[in-house]
Design a protein around this motif. Sequence first.
Motif, PDB file in Angstrom:
ATOM      1  N   TYR A  57      50.683  38.139  36.547  1.00  0.00           N
ATOM      2  CA  TYR A  57      49.837  39.398  35.759  1.00  0.00           C
ATOM      3  C   TYR A  57      49.289  38.072  35.819  1.00  0.00           C
ATOM      4  O   TYR A  57      47.822  38.882  35.962  1.00  0.00           O
ATOM      5  CB  TYR A  57      50.764  39.465  34.411  1.00  0.00           C
ATOM      6  CG  TYR A  57      49.793  39.567  33.310  1.00  0.00           C
ATOM      7  CD1 TYR A  57      49.129  40.781  33.201  1.00  0.00           C
ATOM      8  CD2 TYR A  57      50.303  39.217  31.750  1.00  0.00           C
ATOM      9  CE1 TYR A  57      48.581  41.603  32.293  1.00  0.00           C
ATOM     10  CE2 TYR A  57      50.029  39.643  30.453  1.00  0.00           C
ATOM     11  CZ  TYR A  57      48.443  40.653  30.457  1.00  0.00           C
ATOM     12  OH  TYR A  57      47.891  41.004  30.297  1.00  0.00           O
ATOM     13  N   GLY A  58      48.814  36.708  35.244  1.00  0.00           N
ATOM     14  CA  GLY A  58      47.810  36.053  34.958  1.00  0.00           C
ATOM     15  C   GLY A  58      46.628  35.852  35.739  1.00  0.00           C
ATOM     16  O   GLY A  58      45.547  35.967  35.513  1.00  0.00           O
ATOM     17  N   GLU A  60      45.947  38.067  38.513  1.00  0.00           N
ATOM     18  CA  GLU A  60      45.904  38.954  38.608  1.00  0.00           C
ATOM     19  C   GLU A  60      44.909  39.134  37.507  1.00  0.00           C
ATOM     20  O   GLU A  60      43.449  39.895  38.092  1.00  0.00           O
ATOM     21  CB  GLU A  60      46.809  40.363  38.343  1.00  0.00           C
ATOM     22  CG  GLU A  60      47.561  39.964  39.343  1.00  0.00           C
ATOM     23  CD  GLU A  60      48.815  41.378  39.565  1.00  0.00           C
ATOM     24  OE1 GLU A  60      49.183  41.909  40.683  1.00  0.00           O
ATOM     25  OE2 GLU A  60      48.983  42.356  38.247  1.00  0.00           O
ATOM     26  N   ILE A  61      45.001  39.391  36.320  1.00  0.00           N
ATOM     27  CA  ILE A  61      43.490  39.480  35.285  1.00  0.00           C
ATOM     28  C   ILE A  61      42.429  37.950  35.248  1.00  0.00           C
ATOM     29  O   ILE A  61      41.046  38.410  36.036  1.00  0.00           O
ATOM     30  CB  ILE A  61      43.994  39.111  34.298  1.00  0.00           C
ATOM     31  CG1 ILE A  61      45.030  39.823  33.818  1.00  0.00           C
ATOM     32  CG2 ILE A  61      42.787  39.013  32.661  1.00  0.00           C
ATOM     33  CD1 ILE A  61      44.766  41.519  33.494  1.00  0.00           C
ATOM     34  N   LEU A  62      43.000  36.943  36.122  1.00  0.00           N
ATOM     35  CA  LEU A  62      41.773  35.575  36.535  1.00  0.00           C
ATOM     36  C   LEU A  62      41.224  36.302  37.921  1.00  0.00           C
ATOM     37  O   LEU A  62      40.633  35.931  37.601  1.00  0.00           O
ATOM     38  CB  LEU A  62      42.438  34.471  36.847  1.00  0.00           C
ATOM     39  CG  LEU A  62      41.899  33.590  36.805  1.00  0.00           C
ATOM     40  CD1 LEU A  62      40.795  33.096  35.964  1.00  0.00           C
ATOM     41  CD2 LEU A  62      42.710  31.898  37.329  1.00  0.00           C
ATOM     42  N   ALA A  64      40.227  39.661  38.686  1.00  0.00           N
ATOM     43  CA  ALA A  64      39.536  40.335  37.768  1.00  0.00           C
ATOM     44  C   ALA A  64      38.732  40.040  37.206  1.00  0.00           C
ATOM     45  O   ALA A  64      37.489  40.074  37.134  1.00  0.00           O
ATOM     46  CB  ALA A  64      40.656  41.488  37.594  1.00  0.00           C
ATOM     47  N   MET A  65      38.759  38.393  36.442  1.00  0.00           N
ATOM     48  CA  MET A  65      37.147  38.049  35.496  1.00  0.00           C
ATOM     49  C   MET A  65      36.452  37.235  36.427  1.00  0.00           C
ATOM     50  O   MET A  65      35.303  37.349  36.472  1.00  0.00           O
ATOM     51  CB  MET A  65      38.493  37.032  34.662  1.00  0.00           C
ATOM     52  CG  MET A  65      37.539  36.465  33.433  1.00  0.00           C
ATOM     53  SD  MET A  65      37.806  38.160  32.375  1.00  0.00           S
ATOM     54  CE  MET A  65      36.715  37.151  30.772  1.00  0.00           C
ATOM     55  N   GLU A  80      39.965  37.803  27.541  1.00  0.00           N
ATOM     56  CA  GLU A  80      40.648  38.097  27.761  1.00  0.00           C
ATOM     57  C   GLU A  80      41.427  38.339  27.509  1.00  0.00           C
ATOM     58  O   GLU A  80      41.884  35.779  27.482  1.00  0.00           O
ATOM     59  CB  GLU A  80      40.527  38.230  30.010  1.00  0.00           C
ATOM     60  CG  GLU A  80      40.184  39.712  30.565  1.00  0.00           C
ATOM     61  CD  GLU A  80      40.527  40.707  29.999  1.00  0.00           C
ATOM     62  OE1 GLU A  80      41.810  41.206  29.669  1.00  0.00           O
ATOM     63  OE2 GLU A  80      39.548  41.710  29.812  1.00  0.00           O
ATOM     64  N   LEU A  82      45.948  36.692  26.743  1.00  0.00           N
ATOM     65  CA  LEU A  82      47.161  37.642  27.860  1.00  0.00           C
ATOM     66  C   LEU A  82      47.882  37.230  26.733  1.00  0.00           C
ATOM     67  O   LEU A  82      48.257  35.842  26.372  1.00  0.00           O
ATOM     68  CB  LEU A  82      47.298  36.730  29.011  1.00  0.00           C
ATOM     69  CG  LEU A  82      46.186  38.167  30.424  1.00  0.00           C
ATOM     70  CD1 LEU A  82      45.053  37.473  29.894  1.00  0.00           C
ATOM     71  CD2 LEU A  82      46.911  37.336  31.395  1.00  0.00           C
ATOM     72  N   TYR A 121      38.814  33.448  44.130  1.00  0.00           N
ATOM     73  CA  TYR A 121      39.621  35.097  44.165  1.00  0.00           C
ATOM     74  C   TYR A 121      40.612  35.923  45.005  1.00  0.00           C
ATOM     75  O   TYR A 121      41.432  36.203  44.988  1.00  0.00           O
ATOM     76  CB  TYR A 121      38.420  36.175  43.701  1.00  0.00           C
ATOM     77  CG  TYR A 121      38.036  37.500  44.226  1.00  0.00           C
ATOM     78  CD1 TYR A 121      38.782  38.401  42.794  1.00  0.00           C
ATOM     79  CD2 TYR A 121      38.563  37.822  45.314  1.00  0.00           C
ATOM     80  CE1 TYR A 121      39.406  39.863  42.909  1.00  0.00           C
ATOM     81  CE2 TYR A 121      38.834  39.892  45.384  1.00  0.00           C
ATOM     82  CZ  TYR A 121      38.975  40.272  44.535  1.00  0.00           C
ATOM     83  OH  TYR A 121      39.117  41.713  44.433  1.00  0.00           O
ATOM     84  N   CYS A 128      48.844  36.550  44.174  1.00  0.00           N
ATOM     85  CA  CYS A 128      49.963  37.442  43.327  1.00  0.00           C
ATOM     86  C   CYS A 128      50.789  37.968  44.680  1.00  0.00           C
ATOM     87  O   CYS A 128      52.243  38.696  44.044  1.00  0.00           O
ATOM     88  CB  CYS A 128      49.098  38.335  43.425  1.00  0.00           C
ATOM     89  SG  CYS A 128      47.901  37.902  41.382  1.00  0.00           S
TER      90      CYS A 128
END
Length: 142
Positions: A57-58, A60-62, A64-65, A80, A82, A121, A128
Amino acid sequence: MGLGFDEGMDSVATRRVREMEDAFGMTLTLSVEPYPGGATILIERCDTQQSIMMDAYGAEILAAMLLLARMNSPDPVPDEHLGGRFPLHIALVVDPAPHVTVLDRDGALLRLPVHLWDRLYLELTLACAHAREMARQGGSVH
């Protein structure tokens, strides 16, 4: 020499490690390891000894960020925050030079300069996928 499949191809490796080095000699190591209920992803900056651990989860958010920061830089983007097993605060810093910071609940800070964003990225996207497969296998690997 062609590609082939082995009998054990249905299982994931116990650990996946990738090193990324930029033109300035800065090296990041990204590793994925089994963890109860899934996997952990560790990002280490070899030059500063900074490291951050997160779950898929972290990561994926990183990822995207990083893409959002790349598209919007030098304009700011919202931070963000989390929760979960591995709480993180991810932020784009635009001054003096653009970089993304990742802060964990213990105060560990990882600074990711703009020239690492594209490669990181892509590596996070792969990490992931491996983490999801480890979770699918119940955290146990063969």
